[in-house]
Design a protein around this motif. Structure first.
Motif, PDB file in Angstrom:
ATOM      1  N   SER A  86      -5.781  -0.569   2.552  1.00 44.53           N
ATOM      2  CA  SER A  86      -4.362  -0.652   2.874  1.00 44.53           C
ATOM      3  C   SER A  86      -4.024  -1.988   3.511  1.00 44.53           C
ATOM      4  CB  SER A  86      -3.966   0.488   3.821  1.00 44.53           C
ATOM      5  OG  SER A  86      -4.661   0.384   5.047  1.00 44.53           O
TER       6      SER A  86
ATOM      7  N   CYS B   2       0.845  -1.193   0.000  1.00 46.42           N
ATOM      8  CA  CYS B   2       0.000   0.000   0.000  1.00 46.42           C
ATOM      9  C   CYS B   2       0.884   1.247   0.000  1.00 46.42           C
ATOM     10  CB  CYS B   2      -0.972  -0.001   1.183  1.00 46.42           C
ATOM     11  SG  CYS B   2      -0.226  -0.036   2.816  1.00 46.42           S
TER      12      CYS B   2
ATOM     13  N   TYR C  76      -7.535  -7.083   3.974  1.00 44.22           N
ATOM     14  CA  TYR C  76      -7.082  -5.690   3.870  1.00 44.22           C
ATOM     15  C   TYR C  76      -7.869  -4.806   4.829  1.00 44.22           C
ATOM     16  CZ  TYR C  76     -11.303  -4.748   1.107  1.00 44.22           C
ATOM     17  OH  TYR C  76     -12.603  -4.618   0.697  1.00 44.22           O
TER      18      TYR C  76
ATOM     19  N   TYR D  43      -4.483   5.948   1.705  1.00 45.06           N
ATOM     20  CA  TYR D  43      -3.847   4.710   1.235  1.00 45.06           C
ATOM     21  C   TYR D  43      -4.604   4.076   0.069  1.00 45.06           C
ATOM     22  CZ  TYR D  43      -0.403   4.062   5.006  1.00 45.06           C
ATOM     23  OH  TYR D  43       0.670   4.162   5.844  1.00 45.06           O
ATOM     24  N   ARG D  44      -3.824   3.529  -0.866  1.00 50.36           N
ATOM     25  CA  ARG D  44      -4.311   2.670  -1.926  1.00 50.36           C
ATOM     26  C   ARG D  44      -3.396   1.448  -2.013  1.00 50.36           C
ATOM     27  NH1 ARG D  44      -7.539   6.052  -1.171  1.00 50.36           N
ATOM     28  NH2 ARG D  44      -8.768   7.247  -2.682  1.00 50.36           N
ATOM     29  N   ILE D  45      -3.854   0.416  -2.702  1.00 51.01           N
ATOM     30  CA  ILE D  45      -3.077  -0.811  -2.841  1.00 51.01           C
ATOM     31  C   ILE D  45      -2.397  -0.839  -4.201  1.00 51.01           C
ATOM     32  CG2 ILE D  45      -3.247  -3.332  -3.060  1.00 51.01           C
ATOM     33  CD1 ILE D  45      -5.370  -3.237  -0.861  1.00 51.01           C
TER      34      ILE D  45
END
Length: 320
Positions: A285, A236, A300, A250-252
């Motif tokens: 994340s 992330c 997640y 947050y992003r993956i």
């Protein structure tokens, strides 16, 4: 591009009763597979104290192997004690990564201490379990991976793996602190160390994943596994400031490698993003990917970095 079908939120810490140390957050899920259930470890917190300070503990929830959305049991106590006065893990054990090694279960975890000029520092500790991962005994009173001239602070986010007769530990290392609106914010990058025994480590001493959204992009939770002839990493990332909401949160991301050292990042293949509404509509994340009975899952976190629990997604199709 991978396609992940979201199954929903599995565990909500606010629903648990009778555990004063488990009131909110279920962060950094990590799975251990058993014959009839999957044990998913996570880090949680009691309510903040009068000074608005937290401590962090690690617990687990057992879910049905055939239906991992079904909770069977929640641990009745933390798996690890906090450190004694002045020790590196006095104020927290977060996050944790677990793996079987013969008849024991190994855990690598981030040990938190409080600081004066910045809020915290973290180093990586090691513990083992002889009771199938219910309780763990620390290897010692100090960390097995700590600060060096090249990595001066925040060694955290350990993910332990065993490939080709070698232990590998992916982790994050602090690069700088930035003061944003009067508040110190950490910037950290993904790194790797290797070891013949899982205790004495040799660091690669280089950042593995290039930054994309900005130079001070913060990266975390490098989850690596081998499938179909190559290595895959889900991780992330976030902006270095104003990241507690949807826009910069947050992003993956995703990267792949043939040799564990050189990684090609391509976030367009990650196949999972925030939802339009609900518990994971602002951020996602701390991905953890595991396989059970030919099904591949991703655990997640959602909004506020898992304050209200963790969820699962199932891979639709195969990894390439």
């Amino acid at each position: 591009m991978f396609e992940w079908k979201k199954l929903g939120k599995v565990f909500t810490p606010q629903d648990v009763q009778g555990r004063s140390w488990l009131k909110e957050f279920a962060q950094a899920p990590a799975a251990l597979i058993f014959d009839h259930f999957v044990r998913i470890y996570f880090s949680c917190r009691p309510h903040a104290d009068d000074n608005r300070q937290y401590v962090s503990y690690t617990a687990y929830v057992d879910v049905d192997r055939a239906d991992p959305m079904k909770i069977l049991e929640v641990s009745t106590h933390p798996i690890l004690d906090l450190g004694a006065l002045g020790e590196f893990d006095e104020f927290g054990t977060y996050p944790v990564s677990v793996v079987r090694s013969g008849r024991e279960v190994r855990a690598y975890y981030g040990g938190w201490t409080r600081c004066e000029s910045v809020p915290f520092n973290v180093a990586i500790g090691f513990a083992t379990s002889q009771d199938e991962g219910k309780t763990f005994t620390k290897f010692g009173n100090g960390p097995v991976l700590s600060y060096t001239p090249d990595e001066p602070f925040i060694l955290s986010g350990p993910k332990i793996r065993f490939f080709k007769n070698t232990w590998y530990l992916w982790y994050i290392a602090g690069r700088k602190w930035k003061v944003v609106d009067g508040r110190p914010e950490p910037v950290y990058k993904i790194r790797m160390a290797s070891s013949p025994d899982g205790i004495k480590w040799s660091k690669a001493n280089r950042d593995l994943i290039e930054s994309k959204i900005e130079e001070d992009e913060a990266q975390a939770s490098p989850d690596v596994f081998h499938y179909n002839g190559k290595y895959h990493m889900f991780f992330c990332y976030r902006y270095s400031s104003l990241y507690r909401g949807k826009e910069n949160g947050y992003r993956i991301g995703y990267a792949s490698s043939e040799d564990l050292t050189n990684w090609i990042r391509d976030d367009s293949k990650a196949g999972i993003d925030v939802s339009d509404e609900g518990w994971d509509s602002e951020m996602i994340s701390y991905p953890h990917v595991f396989e059970v009975d030919e099904r591949i899952y991703m655990a997640y976190l959602g909004n506020q970095v898992g304050k209200y629990g963790f969820g699962l997604a199932q891979l639709d199709g195969n990894l390439n």
